[in-house]
Design a protein around this motif. Structure first.
Motif, PDB file in Angstrom:
ATOM      1  N   ILE A 201      -1.859 -10.271  -2.544  1.00  0.00           N
ATOM      2  CA  ILE A 201      -1.569 -11.084  -1.363  1.00  0.00           C
ATOM      3  C   ILE A 201      -1.112 -10.148  -0.246  1.00  0.00           C
ATOM      4  N   TYR A 202      -1.796 -10.180   0.872  1.00  0.00           N
ATOM      5  CA  TYR A 202      -1.640  -9.266   2.021  1.00  0.00           C
ATOM      6  C   TYR A 202      -1.324  -7.830   1.563  1.00  0.00           C
ATOM      7  N   ALA A 203      -2.259  -7.276   0.779  1.00  0.00           N
ATOM      8  CA  ALA A 203      -2.100  -5.927   0.231  1.00  0.00           C
ATOM      9  C   ALA A 203      -2.361  -4.853   1.283  1.00  0.00           C
ATOM     10  N   TYR A 204      -1.760  -3.695   1.048  1.00  0.00           N
ATOM     11  CA  TYR A 204      -1.979  -2.500   1.872  1.00  0.00           C
ATOM     12  C   TYR A 204      -2.913  -1.576   1.087  1.00  0.00           C
ATOM     13  N   GLU A 205      -4.127  -1.417   1.600  1.00  0.00           N
ATOM     14  CA  GLU A 205      -5.176  -0.736   0.833  1.00  0.00           C
ATOM     15  C   GLU A 205      -5.016   0.780   0.792  1.00  0.00           C
ATOM     16  N   ASN A 206      -4.466   1.391   1.834  1.00  0.00           N
ATOM     17  CA  ASN A 206      -4.493   2.851   1.957  1.00  0.00           C
ATOM     18  C   ASN A 206      -3.711   3.576   0.873  1.00  0.00           C
ATOM     19  N   ALA A 207      -2.746   2.894   0.257  1.00  0.00           N
ATOM     20  CA  ALA A 207      -1.910   3.554  -0.756  1.00  0.00           C
ATOM     21  C   ALA A 207      -2.327   3.202  -2.188  1.00  0.00           C
ATOM     22  N   ILE A 220     -10.587 -12.198  -9.068  1.00  0.00           N
ATOM     23  CA  ILE A 220      -9.592 -11.802  -8.083  1.00  0.00           C
ATOM     24  C   ILE A 220      -9.416 -12.906  -7.051  1.00  0.00           C
ATOM     25  N   PHE A 221      -8.162 -13.154  -6.674  1.00  0.00           N
ATOM     26  CA  PHE A 221      -7.804 -14.102  -5.617  1.00  0.00           C
ATOM     27  C   PHE A 221      -7.056 -13.312  -4.542  1.00  0.00           C
ATOM     28  N   ILE A 222      -7.494 -13.438  -3.283  1.00  0.00           N
ATOM     29  CA  ILE A 222      -6.921 -12.645  -2.188  1.00  0.00           C
ATOM     30  C   ILE A 222      -6.503 -13.590  -1.066  1.00  0.00           C
ATOM     31  N   ALA A 223      -5.342 -13.349  -0.479  1.00  0.00           N
ATOM     32  CA  ALA A 223      -4.887 -14.155   0.656  1.00  0.00           C
ATOM     33  C   ALA A 223      -4.196 -13.269   1.680  1.00  0.00           C
ATOM     34  N   VAL A 224      -4.408 -13.593   2.968  1.00  0.00           N
ATOM     35  CA  VAL A 224      -3.833 -12.808   4.060  1.00  0.00           C
ATOM     36  C   VAL A 224      -3.903 -13.641   5.334  1.00  0.00           C
ATOM     37  N   ALA A 225      -3.111 -13.287   6.340  1.00  0.00           N
ATOM     38  CA  ALA A 225      -3.161 -13.952   7.642  1.00  0.00           C
ATOM     39  C   ALA A 225      -3.850 -13.059   8.667  1.00  0.00           C
ATOM     40  N   SER A 226      -4.625 -13.676   9.541  1.00  0.00           N
ATOM     41  CA  SER A 226      -5.312 -12.905  10.590  1.00  0.00           C
ATOM     42  C   SER A 226      -4.334 -12.207  11.512  1.00  0.00           C
ATOM     43  N   ASP A 227      -3.182 -12.837  11.744  1.00  0.00           N
ATOM     44  CA  ASP A 227      -2.212 -12.267  12.677  1.00  0.00           C
ATOM     45  C   ASP A 227      -1.163 -11.416  11.959  1.00  0.00           C
ATOM     46  N   ASP A 228      -1.512 -10.873  10.811  1.00  0.00           N
ATOM     47  CA  ASP A 228      -0.612  -9.971  10.086  1.00  0.00           C
ATOM     48  C   ASP A 228      -0.150  -8.860  11.034  1.00  0.00           C
ATOM     49  N   GLN A 229       1.153  -8.781  11.262  1.00  0.00           N
ATOM     50  CA  GLN A 229       1.694  -7.829  12.240  1.00  0.00           C
ATOM     51  C   GLN A 229       1.436  -6.379  11.858  1.00  0.00           C
ATOM     52  N   LEU A 230       1.221  -6.123  10.570  1.00  0.00           N
ATOM     53  CA  LEU A 230       0.986  -4.753  10.120  1.00  0.00           C
ATOM     54  C   LEU A 230      -0.497  -4.397  10.090  1.00  0.00           C
ATOM     55  N   GLY A 231      -1.336  -5.348  10.454  1.00  0.00           N
ATOM     56  CA  GLY A 231      -2.768  -5.074  10.532  1.00  0.00           C
ATOM     57  C   GLY A 231      -3.461  -5.015   9.186  1.00  0.00           C
ATOM     58  N   PHE A 232      -2.948  -5.736   8.193  1.00  0.00           N
ATOM     59  CA  PHE A 232      -3.495  -5.628   6.838  1.00  0.00           C
ATOM     60  C   PHE A 232      -4.674  -6.559   6.566  1.00  0.00           C
ATOM     61  N   MET A 233      -5.024  -7.439   7.520  1.00  0.00           N
ATOM     62  CA  MET A 233      -6.127  -8.366   7.270  1.00  0.00           C
ATOM     63  C   MET A 233      -7.425  -7.657   6.867  1.00  0.00           C
ATOM     64  N   PRO A 234      -7.853  -6.607   7.578  1.00  0.00           N
ATOM     65  CA  PRO A 234      -9.085  -5.916   7.166  1.00  0.00           C
ATOM     66  C   PRO A 234      -8.992  -5.302   5.770  1.00  0.00           C
ATOM     67  N   HIS A 235      -7.793  -4.959   5.322  1.00  0.00           N
ATOM     68  CA  HIS A 235      -7.626  -4.391   3.988  1.00  0.00           C
ATOM     69  C   HIS A 235      -8.039  -5.404   2.924  1.00  0.00           C
ATOM     70  N   SER A 236      -7.674  -6.669   3.143  1.00  0.00           N
ATOM     71  CA  SER A 236      -8.040  -7.717   2.196  1.00  0.00           C
ATOM     72  C   SER A 236      -9.551  -7.930   2.190  1.00  0.00           C
ATOM     73  N   ILE A 237     -10.169  -7.846   3.363  1.00  0.00           N
ATOM     74  CA  ILE A 237     -11.626  -7.982   3.437  1.00  0.00           C
ATOM     75  C   ILE A 237     -12.298  -6.854   2.663  1.00  0.00           C
ATOM     76  N   ASN A 238     -11.786  -5.649   2.809  1.00  0.00           N
ATOM     77  CA  ASN A 238     -12.363  -4.504   2.095  1.00  0.00           C
ATOM     78  C   ASN A 238     -12.247  -4.678   0.582  1.00  0.00           C
ATOM     79  N   ILE A 239     -11.101  -5.139   0.126  1.00  0.00           N
ATOM     80  CA  ILE A 239     -10.914  -5.357  -1.310  1.00  0.00           C
ATOM     81  C   ILE A 239     -11.889  -6.423  -1.803  1.00  0.00           C
ATOM     82  N   TYR A 240     -12.000  -7.507  -1.032  1.00  0.00           N
ATOM     83  CA  TYR A 240     -12.937  -8.575  -1.404  1.00  0.00           C
ATOM     84  C   TYR A 240     -14.364  -8.048  -1.492  1.00  0.00           C
ATOM     85  N   ARG A 241     -14.761  -7.249  -0.494  1.00  0.00           N
ATOM     86  CA  ARG A 241     -16.137  -6.746  -0.454  1.00  0.00           C
ATOM     87  C   ARG A 241     -16.440  -5.878  -1.675  1.00  0.00           C
ATOM     88  N   LYS A 242     -15.495  -5.039  -2.062  1.00  0.00           N
ATOM     89  CA  LYS A 242     -15.698  -4.190  -3.242  1.00  0.00           C
ATOM     90  C   LYS A 242     -15.870  -5.031  -4.499  1.00  0.00           C
TER      91      LYS A 242
END
Length: 289
Positions: A201-207, A220-242
């Motif tokens: 849930i709103y994971a940080y992919e780089n680490a 796998i179940f993934i959840a995140v907000a578009s307005d994530d202040q830390l910019g993690f939304m694309p990280h969830s998309i990347n995990i989903y795509r993989k």
């Protein structure tokens, strides 16, 4: 005799009401942190007014046992940038929700960076503006936390019978840094310590550590907000795509609003329903009746 009976009834009531058992993951000092001398502590005096645990040196899992276990279990890893653990909003509150569904939960306290004051959130906040520096500081701790996660999975699987669990229905979910840990566990695991399903849930992919996609079916179940202040939304998309490209069962929920760290907090917007969507997903995958 009457006093003994009252004590027995009280104990029985406690056991059947989110009974808790704290389990140490290692005998003695955990490998890699043998020289850590600080003690785990809890703080509620912070800018978020939430309970956090910090200075974890002796990793544990706390078992939350439902009255009628359905055989499914989930290890829950709170977030906190590998510096703190948001133990209620992303830990115990999740465990209690799972218990209400008959799922046995294990809240993981994994090793984190040493905090120097009794206000670890205040220490952490200035670091959040420079993820490169934060990643460098966390680099020695993330592998230790990953080992804690893998050890937790193996413990639950090895002791499944004692908890009335199915060793093939063990999940791992985490929030923010805990989501990073979730993916590190599943990518680094062997057969004995690989979870059967995961939920970052709103994971940080780089680490994230490791990149070995499971060959076995691992939903796998993934959840995140578009307005994530830390910019993690694309990280969830990347995990989903993989996961999708590997032809693994994958579900992604992106909410318009919710920010970072919504967890179990109720704010009157659509992210309030993510946990119910998770429950529906568990049912679809055969982990809930």
């Amino acid at each position: 005799m009457k006093k003994t009976l009252v004590l027995f009834i009280s104990f029985a009531f406690l056991f059947n009401s989110n009974a808790q058992k704290v389990i140490s993951l290692y005998e003695g000092k955990a490998k890699g942190s043998e020289n850590w001398t600080w003690q785990e502590a809890t703080s509620e005096k912070n800018i978020f007014n939430t309970k956090v645990v910090y200075n974890v040196a002796s990793p544990t899992i706390t078992a939350y046992i439902p009255e009628n276990p359905n055989g499914t279990s989930v290890i829950v890893a709170p977030g906190g940038a590998f510096h703190t653990l948001s133990i209620d909003n992303e830990g115990t509150d999740v465990a209690k929700w799972l218990n209400a569904k008959g799922v046995t939960a294990f809240v993981l306290k994994y090793r984190v960076v040493h905090s120097l004051t009794d206000d670890p959130v205040k220490e952490l906040m200035p670091k959040m503006g420079n993820f490169k520096a934060l990643d460098e500081e966390n680099a020695t701790v993330v592998p230790l936390a990953t080992q804690d996660g893998l050890t937790a999975v193996k413990y639950v699987r090895d002791h499944a019978k004692e908890f009335n669990l199915d060793p093939k229905k063990i999940g791992f979910m985490g929030f923010s840094a805990g989501g990073t840990l979730t993916m590190s566990v599943v990518y680094s695991a062997e057969d004995s310590n690989r979870p059967n399903f995961v939920a970052p849930i709103y994971a940080y992919e780089n680490a994230i550590i490791g990149n070995n996609m499971p060959k076995e079916k691992t939903p796998i179940f993934i959840a995140v907000a578009s307005d994530d202040q830390l910019g993690f939304m694309p990280h969830s998309i990347n995990i989903y795509r993989k996961w999708f490209d590997a032809k693994q069962p994958a579900e992604l929920h992106i909410y318009e609003k919710g920010g970072h760290g919504f967890g179990m907090r109720k704010t009157g917007i659509s992210t309030d329903g993510w946990i119910d969507s998770f429950g529906n997903w568990l049912k679809m995958q055969g982990y809930l009746k």
